[in-house]
Design an enzyme around this catalytic site. Structure first.
Site, short mmCIF file in Angstrom:
data_model
loop_
_atom_site.label_atom_id
_atom_site.label_comp_id
_atom_site.label_asym_id
_atom_site.label_seq_id
_atom_site.Cartn_x
_atom_site.Cartn_y
_atom_site.Cartn_z
N TRP A 355 47.20 30.78 46.19
CA TRP A 355 46.08 31.67 46.52
C TRP A 355 45.61 32.44 45.29
CZ3 TRP A 355 46.64 37.24 48.45
CH2 TRP A 355 47.79 37.84 47.94
N ASP A 356 46.38 32.34 44.19
CA ASP A 356 46.00 32.97 42.92
C ASP A 356 44.56 32.61 42.55
OD1 ASP A 356 48.78 32.65 43.26
OD2 ASP A 356 49.16 32.77 41.12
N GLU A 498 56.41 39.07 49.26
CA GLU A 498 57.38 37.99 49.49
C GLU A 498 58.82 38.48 49.54
OE1 GLU A 498 54.69 34.39 47.61
OE2 GLU A 498 56.19 35.37 46.35
N LYS A 611 57.41 43.65 46.93
CA LYS A 611 57.32 42.91 45.68
C LYS A 611 55.97 43.16 45.02
CE LYS A 611 57.29 38.16 43.89
NZ LYS A 611 57.37 36.72 44.24
N GLN A 612 54.91 43.22 45.84
CA GLN A 612 53.56 43.28 45.30
C GLN A 612 52.61 43.87 46.33
OE1 GLN A 612 53.96 38.87 45.57
NE2 GLN A 612 51.74 38.91 45.68
#
Length: 775
Positions: A355-356, A498, A611-612
């Site tokens: 998806w980047d 994640e 994580k993000q």
């Protein structure tokens, strides 16, 4: 480790990334950061001479292969053409011996040339000056050019150089090619032919060499060698003190995956064409080929001419670095290919697309080069075949996009096993290929974003509507009814964060699925009313009338987590009940993921650790669905719990910090994002550059500091420049109209070169720009 202050020979600054000290324990950093490419192929910048720990990678986009039935498809490491065995008076040249002075290895971003130079004194006291040059042509996509100049500064020496095509390489042990055929034509033109083991992609790689002594070409009959997976020649020249040897090498790469052979292919024909191409570039010579390449890059910089006037010159160089790598890793030449998470700069993530691309890289192309943006979305359209197969295999209807994608029809290619569990010592299972499903709606969001920003109805009629409808069919089949709550839920998923696996009702996933179905219903009504023939086509293809009934019955019953009494939206059903720990030791870490030195993934999963960006990503994509006070409260809550262990994270938080008026934090996060690859951490880029983060750097600048957004189909501009920025200028495409935008702390200038006026909101006020307007 890296220096950014070096200027080009003509005095131009903020274009050069330089390594000033050779470090054999930190080879990967410059190999990846200084990688070359043109979208067709990517070349990792290993030194010409060999060192333990090096990674010699040459990847050709789209040539995926499976090593065996137990591994997933990956980009195969093609034969190496950059390695040189250099000997001085019969002894192998290496920088691990002798004395080195004036060492410099530089990537010239403007001309996309790698230059390495130094003075080397051997054990016998003989001093030589070396200059290595290399480029991967943007003018001729199949060409790699190399040049070595050696000058004897003291005494006479015998220099021997062995060079060729070395297929004794692998992907960390996985050999993707059959042995192949080798040949040398006229003692000059080297040829190696190989075929991938499973996908049966043919490679034809050629190389040729030219020698000059003090500028005069010399005929030097080489020693020839053909060995297992290798074809090479060797030359020897006696240099007197003050004499210079110039050694040029051109190499060409062609494969049966090339678009030229998509319809009509034969190996003999490609082989003949490749040999002719090799002879053509050899005749042209390095210097002329490089000039054509540099001219092609000049056009790129003119087209993407974004500039920053900052008191910190690193800001402009970091942005140029990001744009450089987006160009070298993007297959603008072929819609059948995507962008790998490491571009074409390393083996990390096996060349797969995530998806980047849609969320972090595509916005740059939507607003800077819509033609390339469309090509990248057509890659996803071609992937519908694999997406439908994945949905069916998982018991769902419609199209369920793979978390990791390779060749469009391959379907899901995510590996199943990953790193070690520090508690059990076993391999950790990678669940993202099974349950990280938000990518399906991320791709639909990108389709919608592209369409609203460009107005490209032809794309929608051919591809976009079908993608939106079939993914909505998937989501409708994916929803789970909770009788007790009287609602539809999405359980057992991984969201963008994640570190939280097998969660129920990840807010990002639920909201994006709702967006996907709602969008499908809107376009259903549009086509039914305005384009009945097109509607009929898609109804016959996808049974839209029945799908619409399902959408209508479920849409308003999808559970969308709401803010609690403290305005916090729960990231998932249990996140806010998890343990809170002090994350200070892991916030400023030398290497991402350091928390796993103390805890395993299951333990981290039971803590309020992200994580993000997760909820923050939702605010960025669907920002007008949430009140400003809700966004701010959640930002303050989740930012301190986010480790930014993903390179995708910092740019999103930077953009939101800009929105909230926190200029200092926004710039700090932007700089951290830029330093993921360019910073001092010597192993951060060993597996390759961070493609999404590089796209995120552009997003920080244009969507964050300049405040460019597409909201409800309208263009918005609300700048919040960092205090030390004096000016930001960039081109912007909107609805087919090219704009030039210039922002200073005092004013905003917008130039519209199209014949029709453009409407946009500037700091919240609707404006109409015909020619040039100042605000």
């Amino acid at each position: 480790m890296l220096n950014y202050n070096k200027k080009l020979p003509d005095g131009a600054s903020d274009w050069v990334v330089t390594e000033e000290n050779f470090q054999t324990l930190a080879l990967g950093k410059c190999e990846a950061v200084m990688a070359l490419g043109n979208g067709y192929m990517g070349l990792r910048s290993a030194a010409e001479e060999s060192y333990v720990g090096e990674k010699r990678n040459l990847f050709v986009n789209g040539t995926f292969n499976r090593f065996d039935e137990f591994e997933v498809s990956e980009l195969p490491n093609a034969a190496d053409v950059t390695g040189l065995d250099i000997r001085v008076d019969g002894k192998r040249f290496t920088l691990e011996q002798g004395e080195i002075t004036e060492y410099s290895r530089s990537l010239n971003l403007r001309d996309a040339e790698l230059v390495r130079s130094f003075i080397w004194t051997n054990a016998e006291g003989k001093k030589l000056e070396f200059t290595f040059r290399r480029f991967v042509s943007l003018d001729r996509l199949h060409l790699i050019g190399m040049k070595l100049d050696i000058k004897s500064l003291s005494g006479s020496v015998k220099v021997s150089i062995a060079s060729g095509i070395d297929a004794q390489v692998s992907n960390s042990g996985s050999q993707h090619f059959h042995e192949g055929e080798k040949r040398i034509y006229d003692k000059k033109y080297l040829e190696l032919i190989q075929t991938t083991t499973e996908s049966k992609v043919d490679f034809v790689i050629g190389a040729a060499h030219r020698l000059k002594l003090d500028g005069q070409e010399i005929e030097n009959s080489p020693a020839m060698e053909i060995d297992r997976r290798k074809v090479a020649v060797a030359y020897s020249v006696d240099l007197q003190e003050g004499q210079s040897l110039s050694f040029e090498k051109v190499a060409t790469v062609h494969t049966s995956r090339d678009l030229a052979y998509a319809q009509d292919y034969s190996l003999p024909a490609m082989r003949e064409h490749a040999l002719g191409d090799l002879k053509s570039v050899y005749a042209a010579g390095y210097d002329a080929l490089f000039q054509d390449h540099a001219s092609a890059w000049a056009k790129v910089w003119n087209e993407y001419g974004i500039t920053i006037e900052s008191k910190n010159s690193f800001d402009l160089l970091a942005l140029r670095f990001a744009l450089y790598h987006m160009v070298v890793m993007t297959p603008a030449h072929d819609r059948r290919m995507g962008i790998g998470a490491k571009g074409l700069s390393g083996e990390g993530y096996k060349g797969h697309s995530f998806w980047d691309t849609e969320i972090f890289i595509l916005p740059f192309y939507i607003y800077s080069n819509p033609k390339t943006a469309r090509s990248l979305l057509e890659y996803r359209y071609l992937g519908l075949e694999g997406a439908r197969r994945k949905a069916k295999e998982n018991g769902y209807a419609g199209a369920m996009y793979p978390w990791e994608a390779a060749w469009p029809s391959d379907g899901e290619v995510t590996p199943v096993w990953g790193a070690v569990d520090i508690v059990t010592g076993e391999q950790t299972k990678i669940w993202s290929g099974f349950i990280e499903q938000h990518i399906t709606s991320d791709i639909v969001y990108a389709v919608w974003h592209y369409y609203r920003a460009t107005g490209d109805e032809d794309f929608m009629e051919r591809y976009g509507y079908e993608m939106i409808f079939d993914t909505a069919i998937f989501w409708a089949s994916r929803l789970e009814w909770d009788e007790a709550e009287g609602r539809y839920e999405i359980n057992e998923v991984v969201g963008p964060d994640e570190y939280k696996e097998h969660v129920d009702n990840n807010a990002f996933t639920n909201y994006m699925a709702h967006f996907n179905i709602e969008l499908a219903m809107q376009y259903y009504s549009k086509l039914e009313t305005e384009r009945p023939e097109l509607f009929k086509h898609y109804d016959e293809l996808l049974n839209l009338k029945e799908a619409r009934k399902v959408w209508e019955s479920k849409l308003d019953l999808i559970y969308l987590p709401q803010p609690n009494e403290n305005r916090i939206i729960p990231q998932d059903d249990t996140y806010l009940q998890k343990e809170i720990i002090d994350l200070t030791p892991y916030k400023d870490q030398e290497k991402v993921g350091s928390i796993f030195n103390d805890y395993n993934l299951d333990q981290v999963g039971n803590m309020q650790i992200s994580k993000q960006a997760d909820i923050m990503m939702l605010f960025f994509l669907l920002e007008n669905k949430f009140a400003p006070e809700v966004k701010l409260a959640n930002y303050e809550y989740y930012e301190e719990k986010t480790l930014h262990d993903s390179s995708l994270s910092l740019s999103t938080h930077s953009i939101l910090a800009s929105d909230f008026g926190d200029k200092e934090l926004a710039y700090h996060l932007f700089k951290r994002a830029a330093e993921i690859d360019l910073g001092p951490k010597i192993h951060s880029s060993d597996a390759g550059i961070h493609a999404a983060s590089l796209g995120g750097i552009w997003e920080c600048v244009v969507m964050g500091f300049a405040g460019v957004r597409m909201l409800d189909g309208q263009l918005h501009l609300a700048p919040k420049l960092p205090d030390h920025w004096e000016k930001l200028s960039f081109p912007l495409h909107w609805q087919g109209k090219p704009l030039e935008i210039s922002i200073t702390p005092q004013q905003i200038s917008i130039t519209n070169t199209a014949s029709e006026p453009v409407q946009l909101f500037v700091n919240g006020e609707l404006q109409v720009v015909q020619d040039t307007a100042i605000f």
